[in-house]
Motif scaffolding. Structure first.
Motif, PDB file in Angstrom:
ATOM      1  N   MET A   1       0.843  -1.204   0.000  1.00  0.00           N
ATOM      2  CA  MET A   1       0.000   0.000   0.000  1.00  0.00           C
ATOM      3  C   MET A   1       0.873   1.246   0.000  1.00  0.00           C
ATOM      4  O   MET A   1       1.899   1.276   0.666  1.00  0.00           O
ATOM      5  CB  MET A   1      -0.857   0.047   1.275  1.00  0.00           C
ATOM      6  CG  MET A   1      -1.991  -0.937   1.313  1.00  0.00           C
ATOM      7  SD  MET A   1      -3.065  -0.559   2.720  1.00  0.00           S
ATOM      8  CE  MET A   1      -2.169  -1.292   4.051  1.00  0.00           C
ATOM      9  N   VAL A   2       0.416   2.276  -0.714  1.00  0.00           N
ATOM     10  CA  VAL A   2       1.114   3.561  -0.644  1.00  0.00           C
ATOM     11  C   VAL A   2       0.631   4.230   0.628  1.00  0.00           C
ATOM     12  O   VAL A   2      -0.466   4.768   0.688  1.00  0.00           O
ATOM     13  CB  VAL A   2       0.794   4.455  -1.856  1.00  0.00           C
ATOM     14  CG1 VAL A   2       1.552   5.770  -1.754  1.00  0.00           C
ATOM     15  CG2 VAL A   2       1.129   3.730  -3.133  1.00  0.00           C
ATOM     16  N   LYS A   3       1.432   4.109   1.674  1.00  0.00           N
ATOM     17  CA  LYS A   3       0.969   4.596   2.978  1.00  0.00           C
ATOM     18  C   LYS A   3       1.406   6.015   3.241  1.00  0.00           C
ATOM     19  O   LYS A   3       0.818   6.701   4.059  1.00  0.00           O
ATOM     20  CB  LYS A   3       1.557   3.714   4.076  1.00  0.00           C
ATOM     21  CG  LYS A   3       0.903   2.362   4.174  1.00  0.00           C
ATOM     22  CD  LYS A   3       1.352   1.724   5.446  1.00  0.00           C
ATOM     23  CE  LYS A   3       0.934   0.277   5.485  1.00  0.00           C
ATOM     24  NZ  LYS A   3       1.510  -0.385   6.668  1.00  0.00           N
ATOM     25  N   SER A   4       2.500   6.406   2.606  1.00  0.00           N
ATOM     26  CA  SER A   4       3.022   7.715   2.960  1.00  0.00           C
ATOM     27  C   SER A   4       3.394   8.499   1.719  1.00  0.00           C
ATOM     28  O   SER A   4       4.007   7.960   0.793  1.00  0.00           O
ATOM     29  CB  SER A   4       4.217   7.501   3.887  1.00  0.00           C
ATOM     30  OG  SER A   4       5.132   8.533   3.745  1.00  0.00           O
TER      31      SER A   4
END
Lengths: 456, 476
Positions: B50-53
């Protein structure tokens, strides 16, 4: 404590306003942090001023949420346009990040701050005239240089002071602010032996108030002592012996424990302590505590970087792992509650930071501990960062003094000490009574069995 | 491209600049300079696929320096309003105590290189393109082996615009792109976990990640290391023969000799290398340079942070110490050539001599011959960080991928171990130098006095006859 100034009110207003702007632009939750600081430093070398530095800065960061999507931006341009651009970029950026079911700011009920005066700010750190600041640095260096004729050179003496203010606001209506001050004095003398070989070492004192700073003379004297005892250092043979780590190096070992209980490393399976909650991970003599509430502490604050009150957390009790160090995100990932250890600068997502993190002291002095050892190593400095937290493997350069028949004898250098953190903390044979705070992490002298010293 | 960026953005004009420099020299001093900086940056990371940041930032400021003899006064402001810069100039001026001096202001561009002619800086590329890079890395690492369990891939870029104006007529503007990808992998097999890391980048556009070093390249490299480390055994402890692989193991040079040759330490005679100019510090197979002019490299700069063009400086020639890395202050005080190594982390920092890209030139040995010559030793191909004690010369660097060499053959992978040595003599024991010089892939960051700057390193395959290896096993 400082009285409320116009600037303080302005910064709190500013942070709250940034949050409101983000919400108006479509954020479902938002958080703004403002940092303001000023610093002064001076370095004196061989009695002459080498550098004088003085400055201030102010910048802010915002974290926005669009449902379960999040992003953050920061700027040092505090004009209306600069702030608008920062908030707009954060919203745009959040649109492209993944939906993460665990993303979010703390619940409103989790927010707050510990009341009362935490003894963190003294304006006396800035009270000295430039000449007096220079004098502090000069006195520390002079005390070191005049301690012994073998001290013939110096990397200097220094006096630093800084103050910082942090403001946090979020869309649950939390607005908090605190101020901290800091000053320090240090000396780095160089000693030369008959063969022309050089050694340096250092010593320092730091405090939140000038009143509690150790005298420059004392700092210089200790720096000289630490430097002189290194002259004539040599390698030793590769062997296994008991090792005593002094306060400086034991603190570094305790830092590795903090890194290994950091919630980010835990949920990513990047720590050898992942999944070990409730298990015995250290000797029965090991109790480690994180306490962000100790008045005057270097790791103290009224709330963490998400607006959760700081607290006292028992991390390891009698060798059993009791708690990880967590912020809101890592707590949710692990099905636990935040420990109030969120930490962030202005840019980036909140990570995990320590409060005042320490190992409970034992009863005997370091001298008594050394007296028990027939052949062993007393480590006073690490070189390099050879630690693998995934496996616990530990191998670092070291220097110190050789212990023979219970006494410190000749200095040792160009060796490494190696083991595995799992075994090292299970094999702490004794903990000294010398817990001393020189930063936010403190550890007494400790003795560890079973490590390998590599040399000739 | 960024000609007069600061003049336009902040309404600066020639008169202002003269006024600031005159204020800086209002109490005398030998030299003063203004360093303007404007940095835009982006960072993205993917974790658990996941692109979390995602972050972006803008930081701007101006640092004013006044030099008087060996003294430096410094002040900075992150508010570029004229009165704030003037205040900083007056604060920095307090270092000197004499009659005012008049600056020589010359707003004509000085000589500079053109090492990173980027048309579209990465920072201005579409965010979706950057996201695609980290997602590709995540997929490639997971596809490499089912034992790969955790993958974190990140991307970061910045565009740093700088303007340096000095009272000696220095005038330099530069626009410095810097891009980097990194991949961190954890593999698991039963109860055993292991990590692998990889990354790279430089002063180039995003295209380089599509055409040359792709996300898949970095992902596979990190995954490969993690899988190998699953089978690592105890590393032996003690003195032994060490062969260093090409590229990033060049961190040996950075720690063992590079820092010790920075001119400030030698001016103050606090370096173990002080007074060794012209003396033998390495075997005659060793020639080492610090070259800030390699196009597109992470450690390269058109001009250093004092406005001087960087250069290719010979530090050691056939084993003899030839030169130091100098900035303006040390060049003037020591009577040395200014090698264009004056660097600083940001406008908040005072410049000092720093490395750029430090590497050893190729020799004539074949890498396979070098390995074949070792009876029992260590072959180290990847490293974590290192550190040096400038004064006594002791340095370390930590091997993150190493193998045992037995009877000239690479056998078992070994656990992480630190190597330790003495800077002024370690290179005297270099007995073979490969013909396979490689520079690292572009991840190095060097710290000195609390300031971090991007650097590069490189070596060909090298054999050191004896180094101390900090393992836990028996040396035999």
């Amino acid at each position: 404590m400082a009285t409320t100034t116009l600037t303080q009110i302005d910064l709190k207003e500013l942070a709250a306003d940034v949050v409101r702007r983000a919400m108006r632009m479509g954020a479902t939750a938002a958080e703004c942090v403002v940092g303001e600081g000023s610093e002064f430093s001076t370095a004196v070398r061989l009695g002459e001023v080498e550098t004088l530095k003085e400055s201030g800065s102010k910048a802010l960061g915002v974290r926005v949420f669009l449902g379960q999507h999040t992003a953050n931006t920061s700027t040092s341009d505090l004009s209306t346009e600069g702030i608008d651009q920062m908030v707009r970029s954060a919203i745009e950026l959040a649109k492209v990040t993944s939906e993460d079911p665990f993303a979010g700011i703390p619940e409103a009920s989790q927010l707050g701050q510990i009341p009362g005066d935490l003894d963190l700010y003294y304006d006396d750190v800035y009270s000295l005239s430039t000449a007096d600041r220079i004098d502090y640095a000069r006195r520390a260096e002079k005390a070191a240089m005049s301690a012994d004729p073998r001290i013939q050179n110096s990397e200097g003496g220094s006096f630093d002071a800084a103050t910082g203010r942090k403001v946090l606001a979020n869309s649950h209506g939390f607005v908090g602010e605190y101020q901290r001050s800091y000053c320090s004095v240090s000396a780095v003398p160089i000693a030369i032996d008959e063969q022309g070989k050089m050694q340096h070492d250092y010593w320092y004192s730091m405090s939140r108030t000038l009143k509690k700073l150790e005298s420059p003379e004392e700092v210089g004297r200790i720096a000289a002592e630490r430097t002189l005892r290194r002259l004539g250092a040599r390698k030793v043979k590769t062997q296994r012996v008991p090792i005593i780590f002094d306060q400086q190096t034991s603190r570094s070992l305790l830092d590795h424990i903090f890194d290994a209980v950091n919630g980010d490393a835990i949920y990513r399976h990047a720590s050898y302590l992942t999944g070990k909650l409730g298990e015995k991970i250290a000797g029965g003599n090991i109790t480690v505590i994180d306490d962000g509430t100790i008045p005057g502490g270097f790791g103290t604050s009224p709330f963490d970087s998400e607006g959760v009150p700081t607290r006292r957390t028992v991390v390891i009790e009698d060798g059993v792992l009791k708690s990880y160090m967590l912020n809101t995100y890592t707590a949710k990932k692990l099905g636990l509650a935040t420990t109030g250890n969120a930490s962030r600068g202005l840019a980036g997502t909140p990570g995990i930071g320590n409060g005042n993190f320490f190992l409970q002291p034992g009863t005997r002095t370091p001298t008594e501990m050394i007296a028990d050892i027939k052949e062993g190593l007393y480590v006073t400095e690490f070189l390099g960062f050879g630690v693998n937290l995934v496996t616990g493997d530990f191998s670092r350069g070291a220097s110190g003094l050789w212990i023979h028949n219970g006494e410190l004898t000749f200095p040792v250098e160009e060796i490494t000490v190696a083991g595995n953190l799992k075994d090292m903390w299970l094999n702490v044979a004794e903990i000294g009574n010398d817990l001393e705070w020189r930063g936010a992490v403190a550890c007494p002298t400790i003795r560890i069995e079973g490590m390998t010293v590599a040399g000739e | 491209m960024d000609k007069r960026f600061f003049f336009e953005k902040y309404g600066l004009n020639d008169k202002d600049v003269e006024r600031y420099l005159a204020a800086a020299l209002s109490a005398g001093g030998d030299y003063a300079d203004l360093y303007f900086e404007y940095v835009t940056s982006t960072a993205l990371s993917v974790d658990e696929s996941m692109v979390k940041s995602a972050s972006q930032g803008i930081s701007a400021g101006c640092g004013v320096r006044v030099v008087a003899g060996e003294r430096t006064g410094y002040a900075y402001t992150d508010d570029l309003a004229p009165e704030r810069i003037l205040h900083a100039a007056k604060t920095a001026a307090m270092i000197a105590s004499g009659p005012a001096k008049t600056p020589v202001v010359n707003l004509k561009t000085n000589l500079r290189h053109d090492l990173y002619p980027v048309v579209v800086a990465s920072v201005d590329a579409e965010i979706r393109q950057k996201l695609d890079l980290v997602m590709r890395a995540d997929r490639a690492a997971r596809a490499f082996d089912p034992r790969v369990k955790e993958v974190r891939a990140s991307y970061a870029d910045e565009l740093k615009r700088v303007l340096v104006i000095g009272s000696d007529g220095t005038y330099a503007e530069d626009s410095q792109p810097l891009t980097r990808m990194s991949v961190f992998v954890i593999a698991k097999s039963g109860e055993t976990s292991a990590k692998g890391t990889s990354g790279g980048g430089g002063r180039h556009a995003l295209d380089a990640f599509l055409l040359e070093k792709t996300p898949e390249h970095f992902a596979r490299e990190a995954a490969r290391q993690s899988i190998i480390q699953l089978d690592a055994r105890e590393c032996p402890a003690g003195d032994m023969e060490v062969v260093l692989g090409p590229g990033w193991p060049g961190i040996l040079l950075h720690e063992a000799i590079g820092h010790g040759l920075e001119a400030d330490f030698n001016r103050k005679k606090t370096s173990a290398f002080a007074g060794l100019l012209g003396k033998r510090v390495a075997s005659d197979k060793c020639t080492v340079v610090d070259n800030g002019t390699v196009p597109g490299r992470r450690g390269s700069l058109n001009v250093d942070d004092e406005g001087n063009p960087t250069s290719n400086t010979v530090l050691i020639e056939k084993g003899i110490l030839k030169g130091y890395l100098a900035d303006k202050l040390s060049a003037r005080l020591m009577g040395l050539p200014n090698t264009g190594n004056g660097r600083r982390e940001s406008y908040e920092h005072i410049p000092m001599p720093r490395m750029t890209n430090t590497y050893m030139l190729a020799g004539e040995d074949l890498p396979e011959d070098i390995l074949r010559s070792v009876k029992r030793g260590l072959y180290a191909v990847n490293f974590g960080g290192g550190q040096v004690d400038i004064t006594n010369g002791k340095f370390v660097f930590a091997a993150s991928e190493a193998y045992l060499i037995e009877d000239g053959k690479i056998t078992a992978p070994l656990k992480n171990a630190t190597l330790i040595g003495n800077g002024p003599d370690v290179l005297t024991r270099v007995s073979m130098v490969g013909n396979d010089l490689q520079l690292d892939e572009g991840v190095g960051t060097c710290g000195k006095d609390g300031q971090s700057v991007p650097v590069g390193v490189g070596i060909p395959t090298l054999k050191v006859d004896r180094m101390t290896v900090g393992g836990t096993g028996t040396a035999e």
